[in-house]
Design a protein around this motif. Structure first.
Motif, short mmCIF file in Angstrom:
data_model
loop_
_atom_site.label_atom_id
_atom_site.label_comp_id
_atom_site.label_asym_id
_atom_site.label_seq_id
_atom_site.Cartn_x
_atom_site.Cartn_y
_atom_site.Cartn_z
N ALA A 88 26.16 5.89 -13.16
CA ALA A 88 27.15 4.97 -13.74
C ALA A 88 26.98 4.96 -15.25
CB ALA A 88 26.95 3.56 -13.19
N VAL A 89 27.92 4.31 -15.91
CA VAL A 89 27.73 3.94 -17.31
C VAL A 89 27.03 2.59 -17.32
CG1 VAL A 89 28.84 3.41 -19.50
CG2 VAL A 89 29.78 5.21 -18.04
N TYR A 90 25.94 2.51 -18.05
CA TYR A 90 25.14 1.29 -18.13
C TYR A 90 25.43 0.58 -19.45
CZ TYR A 90 22.53 2.42 -13.94
OH TYR A 90 22.18 2.67 -12.63
N PHE A 91 25.69 -0.72 -19.34
CA PHE A 91 25.99 -1.55 -20.50
C PHE A 91 24.94 -2.64 -20.64
CE2 PHE A 91 30.32 -0.07 -21.19
CZ PHE A 91 30.69 0.42 -19.94
N CYS A 92 24.51 -2.89 -21.88
CA CYS A 92 23.69 -4.06 -22.10
C CYS A 92 24.56 -5.16 -22.70
CB CYS A 92 22.50 -3.77 -23.01
SG CYS A 92 22.90 -3.47 -24.73
N ALA A 93 24.11 -6.39 -22.53
CA ALA A 93 24.88 -7.53 -22.99
C ALA A 93 23.94 -8.67 -23.37
CB ALA A 93 25.84 -7.99 -21.90
N ALA A 94 24.41 -9.53 -24.24
CA ALA A 94 23.65 -10.71 -24.65
C ALA A 94 24.59 -11.91 -24.63
CB ALA A 94 23.05 -10.52 -26.03
N THR A 95 24.05 -13.07 -24.26
CA THR A 95 24.91 -14.23 -24.08
C THR A 95 25.42 -14.80 -25.40
OG1 THR A 95 22.94 -15.61 -23.98
CG2 THR A 95 23.92 -14.92 -21.87
N GLY A 96 24.60 -14.74 -26.45
CA GLY A 96 25.02 -15.34 -27.71
C GLY A 96 24.55 -16.77 -27.87
N TYR A 97 23.79 -17.28 -26.89
CA TYR A 97 23.28 -18.65 -26.97
C TYR A 97 22.06 -18.75 -26.07
CZ TYR A 97 26.01 -18.93 -22.65
OH TYR A 97 26.53 -18.70 -21.40
N LEU A 98 21.31 -19.85 -26.26
CA LEU A 98 20.11 -20.08 -25.46
C LEU A 98 20.53 -20.27 -24.00
CD1 LEU A 98 17.01 -20.68 -25.61
CD2 LEU A 98 17.64 -23.08 -25.68
N SER A 99 20.02 -19.41 -23.10
CA SER A 99 20.51 -19.47 -21.74
C SER A 99 19.55 -18.86 -20.75
CB SER A 99 21.87 -18.76 -21.64
OG SER A 99 21.73 -17.41 -21.99
N ALA A 100 19.76 -19.21 -19.48
CA ALA A 100 19.03 -18.61 -18.39
C ALA A 100 19.60 -17.23 -18.09
CB ALA A 100 19.14 -19.50 -17.15
N ALA A 101 18.88 -16.45 -17.33
CA ALA A 101 19.39 -15.14 -16.89
C ALA A 101 20.59 -15.36 -15.98
CB ALA A 101 18.30 -14.38 -16.15
N SER A 102 21.60 -14.54 -16.15
CA SER A 102 22.83 -14.71 -15.38
C SER A 102 23.36 -13.37 -14.90
CB SER A 102 23.89 -15.40 -16.23
OG SER A 102 25.13 -15.45 -15.54
N TYR A 103 23.97 -13.38 -13.71
CA TYR A 103 24.60 -12.18 -13.16
C TYR A 103 26.10 -12.15 -13.47
CZ TYR A 103 26.34 -15.31 -9.54
OH TYR A 103 26.97 -16.34 -8.87
N LYS A 104 26.60 -13.16 -14.17
CA LYS A 104 28.04 -13.30 -14.42
C LYS A 104 28.44 -12.67 -15.74
CE LYS A 104 28.07 -17.68 -11.93
NZ LYS A 104 28.31 -19.14 -12.04
N PRO A 105 29.25 -11.61 -15.74
CA PRO A 105 29.65 -10.97 -16.99
C PRO A 105 30.31 -11.92 -17.98
CG PRO A 105 30.26 -9.61 -15.12
CD PRO A 105 29.79 -10.92 -14.56
N ARG A 106 31.03 -12.92 -17.50
CA ARG A 106 31.77 -13.79 -18.41
C ARG A 106 30.84 -14.66 -19.26
NH1 ARG A 106 32.73 -16.28 -13.32
NH2 ARG A 106 31.82 -18.36 -13.13
N GLU A 107 29.58 -14.73 -18.90
CA GLU A 107 28.65 -15.54 -19.68
C GLU A 107 28.04 -14.76 -20.84
OE1 GLU A 107 25.87 -17.80 -17.47
OE2 GLU A 107 27.40 -18.68 -16.17
N TYR A 108 28.40 -13.50 -20.96
CA TYR A 108 27.85 -12.66 -22.03
C TYR A 108 28.91 -12.44 -23.11
CZ TYR A 108 23.92 -11.86 -18.93
OH TYR A 108 22.83 -12.05 -18.13
N GLY A 109 28.56 -12.79 -24.33
CA GLY A 109 29.52 -12.69 -25.42
C GLY A 109 29.44 -11.41 -26.22
N TYR A 110 28.33 -10.71 -26.09
CA TYR A 110 28.13 -9.46 -26.84
C TYR A 110 27.85 -8.33 -25.85
CZ TYR A 110 27.46 -12.61 -30.81
OH TYR A 110 27.63 -13.57 -31.76
N TRP A 111 28.48 -7.20 -26.11
CA TRP A 111 28.34 -6.04 -25.23
C TRP A 111 28.11 -4.77 -26.04
CZ3 TRP A 111 28.52 -6.10 -19.86
CH2 TRP A 111 28.87 -7.34 -19.29
#
Length: 124
Positions: free
Chosen positions: A91-114
């Protein structure tokens, strides 16, 4: 300019290993949750692994025991160590960061930076 840049993808035989890196720039990511997602051709983007600001980790069942997520805040970089790779990990692998203090999440919509993604191909 805030950026996440992945590296470390490539072609590997089944059973092999790769280590992906995700280098952040433009702001510190030490308080963010960071995640890895992947997308195979014709498939939706799916969650792989995530790590919280306090280093709590969370994995998809399909990679648990084979992949390890980690981070080095001094380098503003996240990592995904992938062992015992299978053709279905291609696959194509993407990293992401939420942009705020947060718990680990499996939800793409919680990540603001890709990041832009890096290709991982596992041959049988």
């Amino acid at each position: 300019q805030v950026q996440l840049i992945e590296s470390g993808g490539g072609l590997v035989q089944a059973g092999g290993a790769l280590r992906l890196a995700c280098a952040g720039s433009g702001r510190p990511f030490s308080s963010d949750a960071m995640g890895w997602f992947r997308q195979a051709p014709g498939m939706e983007r799916e969650f792989v692994a995530a790590i919280s600001w306090s280093d709590t980790t969370y994995y998809a069942d399909s990679v648990k025991g084979r992949f390890t997520i980690s981070r080095d805040n001094a380098k503003n970089t996240g990592y995904l160590q992938m062992n015992s790779l299978k053709p279905e990990d291609t696959a194509v692998y993407f990293c992401a960061a939420t942009g705020y203090l947060s718990a680990a999440s499996y939800k793409p919509r919680e990540y603001g930076y890709w990041g832009q993604g890096t290709q991982v191909t596992v041959s049988s």
